[in-house]
Design an enzyme around this catalytic site. Structure first.
Site, PDB file in Angstrom:
ATOM      1  CD  GLU A   1      55.545  57.598  53.763  1.00  0.00           C
ATOM      2  OE1 GLU A   1      56.762  57.641  54.041  1.00  0.00           O
ATOM      3  OE2 GLU A   1      55.074  56.838  52.898  1.00  0.00           O
TER       4      GLU A   1
ATOM      5  CB  CYS B   1      54.601  53.502  49.483  1.00  0.00           C
ATOM      6  SG  CYS B   1      54.160  52.293  48.237  1.00  0.00           S
TER       7      CYS B   1
ATOM      8  CE  LYS C   1      69.949  46.979  53.362  1.00  0.00           C
ATOM      9  NZ  LYS C   1      69.068  46.594  54.497  1.00  0.00           N
TER      10      LYS C   1
ATOM     11  CD  GLU D   1      59.372  53.125  42.165  1.00  0.00           C
ATOM     12  OE1 GLU D   1      58.446  53.883  42.511  1.00  0.00           O
ATOM     13  OE2 GLU D   1      59.636  52.886  40.979  1.00  0.00           O
TER      14      GLU D   1
HETATM   15  P1  NAD Z   1      63.860  53.119  54.985  1.00  0.00           P
HETATM   16  O1  NAD Z   1      64.148  54.195  54.009  1.00  0.00           O
HETATM   17  O2  NAD Z   1      64.172  53.367  56.401  1.00  0.00           O
HETATM   18  O3  NAD Z   1      64.658  51.773  54.580  1.00  0.00           O
HETATM   19  C1  NAD Z   1      64.517  51.181  53.320  1.00  0.00           C
HETATM   20  C2  NAD Z   1      65.718  50.279  53.063  1.00  0.00           C
HETATM   21  O4  NAD Z   1      66.885  51.093  52.933  1.00  0.00           O
HETATM   22  C3  NAD Z   1      66.032  49.295  54.177  1.00  0.00           C
HETATM   23  O5  NAD Z   1      66.453  48.063  53.602  1.00  0.00           O
HETATM   24  C4  NAD Z   1      67.173  49.959  54.916  1.00  0.00           C
HETATM   25  O6  NAD Z   1      67.987  49.043  55.624  1.00  0.00           O
HETATM   26  C5  NAD Z   1      67.929  50.594  53.769  1.00  0.00           C
HETATM   27  N1  NAD Z   1      68.783  51.737  54.105  1.00  0.00           N
HETATM   28  C6  NAD Z   1      68.776  52.498  55.228  1.00  0.00           C
HETATM   29  N2  NAD Z   1      69.713  53.480  55.109  1.00  0.00           N
HETATM   30  C7  NAD Z   1      70.299  53.330  53.904  1.00  0.00           C
HETATM   31  C8  NAD Z   1      71.334  54.039  53.201  1.00  0.00           C
HETATM   32  N3  NAD Z   1      71.934  55.109  53.729  1.00  0.00           N
HETATM   33  N4  NAD Z   1      71.677  53.620  51.986  1.00  0.00           N
HETATM   34  C9  NAD Z   1      71.064  52.547  51.415  1.00  0.00           C
HETATM   35  N5  NAD Z   1      70.095  51.838  52.029  1.00  0.00           N
HETATM   36  C10 NAD Z   1      69.716  52.226  53.256  1.00  0.00           C
HETATM   37  O7  NAD Z   1      62.336  52.747  54.779  1.00  0.00           O
HETATM   38  P2  NAD Z   1      61.457  51.745  55.644  1.00  0.00           P
HETATM   39  O8  NAD Z   1      61.167  52.356  56.973  1.00  0.00           O
HETATM   40  O9  NAD Z   1      62.055  50.375  55.590  1.00  0.00           O
HETATM   41  O10 NAD Z   1      60.125  51.690  54.766  1.00  0.00           O
HETATM   42  C11 NAD Z   1      59.124  52.660  54.821  1.00  0.00           C
HETATM   43  C12 NAD Z   1      59.228  53.639  53.676  1.00  0.00           C
HETATM   44  O11 NAD Z   1      59.268  52.964  52.429  1.00  0.00           O
HETATM   45  C13 NAD Z   1      58.025  54.557  53.603  1.00  0.00           C
HETATM   46  O12 NAD Z   1      58.454  55.865  53.387  1.00  0.00           O
HETATM   47  C14 NAD Z   1      57.261  54.042  52.386  1.00  0.00           C
HETATM   48  O13 NAD Z   1      56.454  55.007  51.769  1.00  0.00           O
HETATM   49  C15 NAD Z   1      58.380  53.607  51.507  1.00  0.00           C
HETATM   50  N6  NAD Z   1      57.941  52.654  50.497  1.00  0.00           N
HETATM   51  C16 NAD Z   1      57.894  53.082  49.197  1.00  0.00           C
HETATM   52  C17 NAD Z   1      57.433  52.218  48.208  1.00  0.00           C
HETATM   53  C18 NAD Z   1      57.298  52.676  46.787  1.00  0.00           C
HETATM   54  O14 NAD Z   1      57.229  51.813  45.907  1.00  0.00           O
HETATM   55  N7  NAD Z   1      57.216  53.959  46.514  1.00  0.00           N
HETATM   56  C19 NAD Z   1      57.073  50.916  48.546  1.00  0.00           C
HETATM   57  C20 NAD Z   1      57.143  50.522  49.869  1.00  0.00           C
HETATM   58  C21 NAD Z   1      57.584  51.407  50.835  1.00  0.00           C
END
Ligand code: NAD
Length: 532
Positions: free
Chosen positions: A424, A321, A212, A287
């Protein structure tokens, strides 16, 4: 590494009034000229299908604010269908050796080939959908995603079972087995790469997968879904569903038929994932976010460190990230280094991500840009000194006026306790912090709830190694930034999460170990059979 596929169609892009070379198989003009908007459907049970009630949500180009495609919007029922398909694929055929591990590896290699064959098209879609510069998607995202599929296709040996040496007269075997149905949930900043990091190892191990993506960045993956379906790969063992509904991810995490969640995203969402997964005691790999320190010692290679500092915060508009968002600079070079950095930041060419000359594209969405503006205000309120950026730039390109642009931003005189240094920001906002010696650099670097990555710039190898040992984070780059070899594990310490991706460790995350114990007592009667 570099995309070898030559573009096969030339089209005129409106943004710059120049020729943009494109390789679309699906009417590129419609994206750029915005006449007909193409629909992209879900991949469920090996077939491309529309969502329940034929609902779609818009894919918006952050460079222009225009709708560029419509993505099938998975409802609760669609998520259920995907889970049922994945469950059936795992229970009925995938696990029952209908496809051997070699067969699975071959299918992964086919995906790598499909990505390379469609490299230009996928790079264009990724840039249009996310605002990543075309230079980045062409030279980094697309080849990296293909390489990851290829890398895991060659890792079948890692999954071989091993005999364990024991003192009793038993033959003990540790067998690696798949976990079952894996929900792979990814963020918007690296859609194709994040997807590859999860689905390639998960599938190789024999799991079935529901991927997803984020609703902000699904387009390239829904196109990849079409290619995978056309090639007849994975047959229900890989399902790709997009949804605008916030509960779609939660539904996957909470469902009893999903055995594991591999999640990349924000720390607070990760905490919610952990809570939801606890209800069915399923494995999670998280992650999450970061606030990575980038430590510049006075004995660094100046040009390398300057370039590294810029890349670590301004590549992908800081939406990484592992962004080096806290720049720790040694006192004796602080003023000169900062001046050079600000001078360079001011020269970055901001513009439409589809222009190959653009160095700095837009932010993913208007909402995300608003968050950045609020962080800038907070930084100013807390006493940090805004040295450049911090606002929406004036864009001369008429097409781009509705894009979500934001200037590369640098704050000096930042205290590590300030909100902009602790939270962040997830955008191109650099906090520059002064330190006087090695011990203070380590203390400031570790003074964070996050522990994803760190960078060290010095010509003194011993010092670099000493500091690297003392940093509490999952990756340390010394005199470089942003290398993610497929062979090396990646993941966080502290609130940046747990579990690893890539490498042998990343592969084994998608397995569980079965111990098979075979009696070998001479005469065939172990002690236990004579116990009562
Ligand atoms: P987000 O947490 O808002 O969303 C990530 C994913 O989770 C999306 O697909 C979203 O639809 C889904 N989601 C939202 N609520 C959920 C729930 N309750 N249960 C399950 N899934 C849910 O993050 P974002 O804004 O899309 O991305 C930015 C963040 O991702 C930043 O904090 C960044 O640091 C992190 N990130 C981490 C890594 C890593 O490998 N550590 C890599 C890339 C991005």
């Amino acid at each position: 590494m570099v995309c070898a596929v030559q573009p096969n169609i030339s089209i005129v892009g409106r943004g710059s009034g120049r020729i943009i070379r494109g390789g679309f198989k699906i009417s590129p003009q419609r994206f750029l000229m915005n006449t007909t908007i193409q629909n992209f459907d879900l991949l469920i049970n090996g077939k491309i299908v529309s969502a329940h009630e034929n609902k779609y949500f818009d894919a918006v180009n952050p460079s222009t604010g225009e709708v560029i495609a419509r993505i099938a919007d998975a409802s609760t029922d669609d998520v259920k269908l995907a889970i049922t398909a994945a469950r059936r694929a795992f229970d009925m055929s995938w696990i029952n050796s209908t496809i051997s591990i070699e067969g699975r590896a071959k299918e992964l290699l086919t995906v790598a080939g499909l990505i390379r064959e469609h490299a230009k098209e996928l790079a264009d879609l990724e840039s249009m959908d996310t605002g990543k510069t075309l230079k980045q998607t062409t030279f980094i995202d697309i080849p990296t995603a293909a390489d990851t599929f290829e890398y895991f296709s060659n890792q079948t040996d890692v999954l071989n079972g091993n005999p364990i040496a024991v003192l009793s007269s038993s033959l003990c075997l540790a067998q690696r087995e798949p976990i079952g149905v894996v929900a792979a949930i990814i963020p918007w900043n690296y859609p194709l790469i994040m997807a590859a990091w999860k689905i390639a190892p998960a599938l190789l191990c024999g799991n079935s997968v529901i991927l997803k993506p984020s609703p902000l960045a699904s387009l390239s993956l829904m196109r990849l879904a079409q290619l995978i379906a056309q090639a007849g790969l994975f047959k229900g063992a890989l399902n790709i569903i997009a949804s605008s509904h916030p509960q779609a991810g939660a539904q996957l995490v909470g469902h009893p038929d999903v055995d594991m969640v591999s999640f990349s995203g924000g720390t607070s969402t990760g905490q919610e994932v952990m809570r939801l997964a606890a209800q069915t005691t399923k494995k999670v790999v998280l992650e999450l976010g970061g606030k990575s320190p980038n430590i510049i010692f006075s004995d660094c290679d100046w040009d390398a460190a300057l370039g590294g500092a810029l890349s670590a915060i301004f590549m992908n508009q800081g939406q990484m990230c592992t962004a080096g968002s806290r720049l720790l600079v040694e006192d004796s070079i602080y003023d000169d280094f900062l001046k050079a950095l600000v001078d360079r930041a001011k020269t970055l060419k901001i513009g439409n991500a589809m222009d190959f000359q653009t160095e700095f594209g837009p932010i993913i969405s208007r909402q995300q840009r608003d968050k950045l503006l609020a962080f800038v205000q907070q930084g100013k309120n807390e006493g940090a000194k805004l040295l450049c950026g911090g606002k929406v730039p004036a864009i001369s390109d008429s097409v781009a006026t509705n894009g979500f642009y934001f200037e590369p931003t640098i704050f000096g005189d930042v205290q590590n306790s300030m909100t902009i240094a602790q939270e962040e920001v997830f955008g191109p906002v650099l906090c520059v912090i002064r330190f006087k010696d090695e011990a203070e650099a380590v203390r400031i670097a570790n003074d964070s709830k996050y522990g994803l990555a760190a960078m060290i710039w010095t010509k003194d190898r011993e010092k670099a190694n000493r500091v690297a040992q003392r940093l509490r984070c999952g990756t340390v780059w010394i005199n470089t930034y942003g290398a993610f070899p497929n062979e090396a594990p990646f993941g966080g310490y502290k609130q940046s999460g747990f579990g690893r991706e890539l490498g042998k460790e990343g592969l084994l995350e998608f397995t569980q170990t079965k111990h098979v114990c075979i009696d070998q007592t001479p005469g065939g009667k172990p002690l236990v059979s004579a116990w009562f």
